[in-house]
Design a protein around this motif. Sequence first.
Motif, PDB file in Angstrom:
ATOM      1  N   GLU A   1     -27.807  17.812  32.763  1.00  0.00           N
ATOM      2  CA  GLU A   1     -26.803  16.826  33.149  1.00  0.00           C
ATOM      3  C   GLU A   1     -27.288  15.404  32.893  1.00  0.00           C
ATOM      4  N   LEU A   2     -28.550  15.136  33.231  1.00  0.00           N
ATOM      5  CA  LEU A   2     -29.109  13.801  33.002  1.00  0.00           C
ATOM      6  C   LEU A   2     -29.111  13.456  31.521  1.00  0.00           C
ATOM      7  N   LYS A   3     -29.485  14.413  30.701  1.00  0.00           N
ATOM      8  CA  LYS A   3     -29.507  14.173  29.257  1.00  0.00           C
ATOM      9  C   LYS A   3     -28.101  13.901  28.737  1.00  0.00           C
ATOM     10  N   SER A   4     -27.127  14.650  29.231  1.00  0.00           N
ATOM     11  CA  SER A   4     -25.750  14.462  28.810  1.00  0.00           C
ATOM     12  C   SER A   4     -25.233  13.094  29.237  1.00  0.00           C
TER      13      SER A   4
ATOM     14  N   ALA B   1     -33.946   0.570  22.501  1.00  0.00           N
ATOM     15  CA  ALA B   1     -32.695   0.500  23.243  1.00  0.00           C
ATOM     16  C   ALA B   1     -31.887   1.771  23.046  1.00  0.00           C
ATOM     17  N   GLY B   2     -31.315   2.283  24.133  1.00  0.00           N
ATOM     18  CA  GLY B   2     -30.465   3.462  24.063  1.00  0.00           C
ATOM     19  C   GLY B   2     -31.196   4.778  23.983  1.00  0.00           C
ATOM     20  N   SER B   3     -32.516   4.774  24.120  1.00  0.00           N
ATOM     21  CA  SER B   3     -33.274   6.017  24.002  1.00  0.00           C
ATOM     22  C   SER B   3     -33.554   6.625  25.371  1.00  0.00           C
ATOM     23  N   PHE B   4     -33.891   7.912  25.372  1.00  0.00           N
ATOM     24  CA  PHE B   4     -34.347   8.608  26.569  1.00  0.00           C
ATOM     25  C   PHE B   4     -35.837   8.827  26.356  1.00  0.00           C
ATOM     26  N   PHE B   5     -36.656   8.058  27.061  1.00  0.00           N
ATOM     27  CA  PHE B   5     -38.092   8.006  26.831  1.00  0.00           C
ATOM     28  C   PHE B   5     -38.808   8.529  28.070  1.00  0.00           C
ATOM     29  N   ALA B   6     -39.798   9.383  27.883  1.00  0.00           N
ATOM     30  CA  ALA B   6     -40.533   9.960  29.010  1.00  0.00           C
ATOM     31  C   ALA B   6     -41.996   9.564  28.963  1.00  0.00           C
TER      32      ALA B   6
ATOM     33  N   ARG C   1     -54.153   5.248  29.493  1.00  0.00           N
ATOM     34  CA  ARG C   1     -53.832   5.028  28.081  1.00  0.00           C
ATOM     35  C   ARG C   1     -52.897   6.128  27.577  1.00  0.00           C
ATOM     36  N   ILE C   2     -52.261   5.872  26.454  1.00  0.00           N
ATOM     37  CA  ILE C   2     -51.415   6.880  25.822  1.00  0.00           C
ATOM     38  C   ILE C   2     -52.262   7.695  24.851  1.00  0.00           C
ATOM     39  N   GLU C   3     -52.358   8.994  25.100  1.00  0.00           N
ATOM     40  CA  GLU C   3     -53.120   9.885  24.231  1.00  0.00           C
ATOM     41  C   GLU C   3     -52.357  10.176  22.937  1.00  0.00           C
ATOM     42  N   GLN C   4     -51.058  10.409  23.074  1.00  0.00           N
ATOM     43  CA  GLN C   4     -50.237  10.717  21.909  1.00  0.00           C
ATOM     44  C   GLN C   4     -48.779  10.490  22.258  1.00  0.00           C
ATOM     45  N   MET C   5     -48.000  10.077  21.273  1.00  0.00           N
ATOM     46  CA  MET C   5     -46.582   9.814  21.494  1.00  0.00           C
ATOM     47  C   MET C   5     -45.786  10.367  20.319  1.00  0.00           C
ATOM     48  N   GLY C   6     -44.629  10.948  20.605  1.00  0.00           N
ATOM     49  CA  GLY C   6     -43.786  11.480  19.552  1.00  0.00           C
ATOM     50  C   GLY C   6     -42.666  12.305  20.136  1.00  0.00           C
ATOM     51  N   SER C   7     -41.955  13.020  19.285  1.00  0.00           N
ATOM     52  CA  SER C   7     -40.902  13.909  19.766  1.00  0.00           C
ATOM     53  C   SER C   7     -41.538  15.095  20.482  1.00  0.00           C
ATOM     54  N   PRO C   8     -40.805  15.747  21.404  1.00  0.00           N
ATOM     55  CA  PRO C   8     -41.363  16.925  22.079  1.00  0.00           C
ATOM     56  C   PRO C   8     -41.865  17.984  21.105  1.00  0.00           C
TER      57      PRO C   8
ATOM     58  N   THR D   1     -37.452  18.803  27.751  1.00  0.00           N
ATOM     59  CA  THR D   1     -36.032  19.145  27.760  1.00  0.00           C
ATOM     60  C   THR D   1     -35.150  17.922  27.584  1.00  0.00           C
ATOM     61  N   MET D   2     -35.529  16.808  28.199  1.00  0.00           N
ATOM     62  CA  MET D   2     -34.621  15.655  28.263  1.00  0.00           C
ATOM     63  C   MET D   2     -34.924  14.545  27.275  1.00  0.00           C
ATOM     64  N   ALA D   3     -36.186  14.270  27.005  1.00  0.00           N
ATOM     65  CA  ALA D   3     -36.538  13.034  26.301  1.00  0.00           C
ATOM     66  C   ALA D   3     -36.431  13.144  24.784  1.00  0.00           C
ATOM     67  N   ASP D   4     -36.043  12.030  24.161  1.00  0.00           N
ATOM     68  CA  ASP D   4     -36.109  11.921  22.706  1.00  0.00           C
ATOM     69  C   ASP D   4     -37.556  11.720  22.265  1.00  0.00           C
ATOM     70  N   THR D   5     -38.274  10.910  23.045  1.00  0.00           N
ATOM     71  CA  THR D   5     -39.669  10.600  22.757  1.00  0.00           C
ATOM     72  C   THR D   5     -40.482  10.768  24.026  1.00  0.00           C
ATOM     73  N   VAL D   6     -41.665  11.368  23.891  1.00  0.00           N
ATOM     74  CA  VAL D   6     -42.563  11.577  25.028  1.00  0.00           C
ATOM     75  C   VAL D   6     -43.888  10.880  24.729  1.00  0.00           C
ATOM     76  N   ALA D   7     -44.374  10.108  25.701  1.00  0.00           N
ATOM     77  CA  ALA D   7     -45.707   9.513  25.609  1.00  0.00           C
ATOM     78  C   ALA D   7     -46.583  10.193  26.647  1.00  0.00           C
ATOM     79  N   VAL D   8     -47.643  10.870  26.210  1.00  0.00           N
ATOM     80  CA  VAL D   8     -48.553  11.563  27.119  1.00  0.00           C
ATOM     81  C   VAL D   8     -49.659  10.593  27.520  1.00  0.00           C
ATOM     82  N   MET D   9     -49.754  10.329  28.842  1.00  0.00           N
ATOM     83  CA  MET D   9     -50.739   9.381  29.349  1.00  0.00           C
ATOM     84  C   MET D   9     -51.931  10.105  29.954  1.00  0.00           C
ATOM     85  N   ASN D  10     -53.090   9.475  29.821  1.00  0.00           N
ATOM     86  CA  ASN D  10     -54.325  10.002  30.398  1.00  0.00           C
ATOM     87  C   ASN D  10     -55.285   8.838  30.590  1.00  0.00           C
TER      88      ASN D  10
END
Length: 394
Positions: A183-186, A38-43, A219-226, A207-216
């Motif tokens: 602006e979106l991040k703000s 909750a409250g996160s910016f997730f990509a 499935r998710i190949e890897q997830m974490g901070s940028p 640039t924007m996300a707190d957490t990024v999940a890379v999909m392929n």
Amino acid sequence: MATPGSFAERGADLRLDQITKSFPGHTAVDSLDLTVPAGSFFALLGPSGCGKTTTLRLVAGLEEPTSGTITLGGKDVTDTKPYQRPVNTVFQNYALFPHMSVVDNVAFGLKRRRIADPMTKAMEALRLVELEGSASKRPAQLSGGMQQRVALARAIVNRPALLLLDEPLGALDLKLRHQMQLELKSIQAEVGLTFLHVTHDQEEAMTMADTVAVMNGGRIEQMGSPQELYELPRTAFVANFLGQSNLLDGEVTGTDGDLLVVRTDAGSLAVPTARAVTTTGRVLVGVRPEKLKVRTAEPTPEAGRNILGPGHVVDVSFSGVSTQYLVEVPGAGRVAVFAQNSKGGPRVARGTEVWLTWGVDHGFGLEAPPASGATPTTQPAPGLQSAPTVGAVA
């Protein structure tokens, strides 16, 4: 501006458990487990066809999962109709009503749901995106970036538990896209809503996300901070999709303290054991192009540095902030180097004999593909080819 958190009354976490979506002859999403706090910016980041948009549509209720459950704020919404979910989506094409004013566009959903004082709430949302001065205008009188902000205000004003962003900046030009990223991040930080952003643009996600999940492949190949994904990718796909990497095939021959010693066709290289996915057999030694330094004289071997060469510069590409060199190294193939143009333009000409060095701590080790005879991978990733870099030439 709106009071921080005033739109976050119903913010909630999102959880996907073993979500699968199959179409005839194709599985778009494959046993996906995912939690968005909750409250996160997730990509969700990945190439076309990786399953990210299907995942967003499943969360929105526009697709039904073949199996698995979707939970929002602790409530199972797997079988809930789209209009019954506390979710709003911002699309790439904005979908604004051209015959209505900006403020009427924003208030439209509130009026349909008979929410009290819809125009006041709409103006509050417009103030948040700094468009209160354009409330009486029609969408056609606004720029693309302003229209995108109207679409965002229309979504936020409904106080959704989750805001879905489906390639929201894809129709904007590069400069405006960069501006809207900030602006979106703000705005997300101010309103406190949960944002789930789907994109194929690596720079946008980073640039924007707190957490990024890379999909392929669903499935998710890897997830974490940028930063984590960029500095320490765990698969060759992530290493080359999130930026650009040089990957050299080799065989682990032993250890030297906390380092793996890897024999490649271009010579012996070292990788920190803690930065290696596998520590035996065949591995890929990876290093980002901006971590490399180009030497025009043979460097003296020293502890903590890898050396490749000699090789020859076969291509020089000037991009303003940096210069990309392609260096042909026997046994390694073509190796990419990004050098920051701190002292003007390119300093090494095509055809020059050079050596490449990098700090051992900047490398990483990945599992090698099953096929033998793998070659270095220096494939550029869309969206990051001209990213600021910090290489050096000496």
